[in-house]
Write a protein that holds these residues in place. Structure first.
Motif: not given
Length: 568
Positions: A80, A96, A99-101, A118, A121-125
């Protein structure tokens, strides 16, 4: 998702008693002069370790510190974040949860790196702290170049199409050849082979695909498969690099060339063979920067090593190293030569091909096409007043007899022979037609060896032997099978999912004592076998392999695999 805060690293380390005011002042002065990162200056100066800095940052930010040696990143999640930004921002996706990386950063206070990861990857980390050296080493392992190799192969397929090929362009003779897909494909293949510690590259045309495989720690692994159309282009380019006849596709050819892979000089031995669907190419890679191992670094048991050293230092006689192809015989002989190499000794080697280059040693490459055969070179070598002669292999009766006469007449001769174990070696020489008296007078010692894969310490776990394995272990351990702990590698990024990392040797030795010399002169070879077994007292290849198993250095399966190559 909490954005990290900026921390004054020097003040933090002073507060934790890891750094002094004077060390901080010196480091700040160095930073102003060089522009290097302050943390790197602390580490390079020996004030603190990478792990101490990482743990201090983790404690201050209340986020976890992770030891990547004990961590197994998930391959799908890793991708990712592409390799380039992973290296640039010193970041690696680890796992993960809900849902958070979770992303490991070597500098968790780098706000710009955090924001870029951020965005990509367009995800919460969530952050974790890792050391920079471990992070970079892990990136080298986990970002396999299989997809890149496949992409370059597809690019080459598209370029070739169905149009007749212009040989000048295909072979890299045209302007911009360094950017040609065939060149980029081979460059990437060599880089990946070196990264995975491959000893051989196999390029094999099939009916519908071109298969590329790497031999890693003695076992072949499929690297990628490409369109069958590219097979001829790849083989042609490699033949050109090796100086082979590019118009000859019906006969096998052998060659070699030198390349640099990431500034490492690599000697490549190449063999081509015509097959049903095109030319198969196999390349043996010899990294010239790796250097030769000494005898004391080859895991040879002390009771064998002492006797071997005594044997090769004698003024005359023959010492043979036996085993199948790829068992490390040449490496052992060169380690022996390195110990003997001195200005007082004249050393000549007769090889096909010359695998390692040693300064101060006269090495001769056999060339059958011009009648420069083992026999001819060996006869000439004896007129060069040598002290030590290495013969690459005792291939036939004539070579064996010349080598043995040389050992009888005052030369130390080292060579190899393809036999399963030490006891069968003198008998094999007799079967080749060498006279009994010559074997008895010349042969001093036989060393047999195999290479076994070593467990990857990063993913090794304990396991219980199966009934079949217990029965096999009982042959060597008797009732003590249950007194030992056995381990198996589960596979991780550190070992490319194999469970093994590197190889080591197992050995057995036979010294031609007066009893054995008398026995080999007898017509009944059974007497020799019985006497040899008494001398070895069970110290066999199988027992040495089991010893590695009970030490936790290899697996039962691996010991059984190499043990199937011989009979005790």
């Amino acid at each position: 998702m909490t954005r990290p805060e900026k921390i004054r690293l020097g003040d933090l380390l002073i507060a934790r008693g890891l750094l002094t005011d004077e060390q901080l002042k010196t480091s700040l002065d160095e930073q102003r002069r060089s522009g290097r990162k302050l943390g790197r200056i602390f580490v390079d100066s020996g004030y603190v370790t990478e792990e101490e800095i990482s743990r201090a940052l983790a404690g201050q930010l209340r986020i976890p510190f992770l030891d990547l040696k004990q961590f197994k990143p998930h391959p799908d999640l890793i991708r990712l974040l592409p390799e380039a930004p992973a290296r640039r921002f010193r970041a690696l996706i680890l796992d993960e949860t809900d849902g958070r990386l979770r992303v490991g950063f070597s500098d968790p206070t780098d706000l710009a790196a955090y924001d870029e990861v951020v965005r990509i990857v367009r995800r919460d980390i969530e952050q974790a702290v890792v050391t920079e050296s471990q992070l970079l080493a892990t990136i080298d392992r986990v970002y396999h170049r299989t997809e890149e190799i496949s992409g370059l192969a597809r690019e080459l397929t598209a370029e070739l199409g169905d149009v007749p090929i212009e040989f000048g362009e295909l072979l890299g003779l045209a302007p911009g050849a360094e950017d040609a897909p065939v060149v980029k494909l081979l460059q990437t293949v060599f880089e990946e082979a070196m990264r995975t510690r491959a000893s051989d590259i196999h390029i094999e045309p099939q009916e519908r695909a071109l298969r590329i495989r790497f031999r890693i720690d003695g076992v072949l692994h499929i690297q990628t498969e490409a369109d069958a159309k590219v097979a001829a282009a790849v083989a042609l380019r490699l033949k050109l690099m090796s100086g082979l006849d590019i118009s000859e596709k019906r006969l096998p050819q052998d060659g070699r060339f030198h390349i640099k892979v990431r500034n490492n000089p690599v000697d490549v031995r190449l063999s081509t063979m015509p097959t049903q669907y095109g030319e198969s190419v196999v390349m043996r890679l010899l990294n010239q920067n790796t250097g030769l191992l000494g005898l004391d670094r080859m895991n040879i048991p002390p009771h064998i090593l002492d006797r071997l050293r005594n044997a090769i230092r004698r003024p005359s006689g023959m010492v043979l190293v036996t085993g199948p192809t790829g068992s490390g015989k040449t490496t052992t002989l060169y380690a022996a030569l390195a110990e003997l190499n001195s200005p007082e000794k004249k050393i000549i080697t007769v090889e096909d091909p010359v695998e390692y280059r040693l300064p101060g040693i006269n090495q001769v490459q056999v060339h059958e096409k011009i009648d420069l055969s083992f026999e001819r070179v060996l006869r000439t070598a004896l007129r060069q007043d040598p002290d030590v002669i290495l013969v690459g292999e005792m291939r036939d009766q004539t070579t064996a007899e010349i080598g043995m006469r040389a050992s009888i007449t005052g030369h130390m001769v080292l060579s190899t022979l393809h036999t399963n174990d030490v006891i069968s070696t003198p008998i094999r020489l007799l079967d080749m037609g060498v006279p009994r008296y010559m074997v008895a007078l010349s042969l001093q010692m036989v060393l047999a060896q195999r290479l076994v894969r070593v467990l990857c310490e990063n993913c090794a776990e304990t396991r219980i032997p199966t009934p079949n394995e217990r029965e096999w272990l009982h042959y060597e351990l008797g009732d003590k099978v249950d007194e030992h702990v056995y381990r198996q590698g589960t596979g991780c990024t550190h070992c490319n999912g194999t469970g093994y990392q590197g190889r080591t040797g197992v050995y057995e030795i036979l010294e031609m004592t007066n009893e054995l010399v008398e026995a080999i002169n007898h017509e009944d070879t059974g007497l020799f076998v019985q006497a040899a077994r008494r001398q070895m007292a069970g110290r066999t290849l199988r027992r040495d392999a089991v010893h590695l198993v009970v030490q936790g250095r290899t697996t039962i399966d691996e010991a059984m695999r190499i043990s199937n190559q011989f009979d005790d």
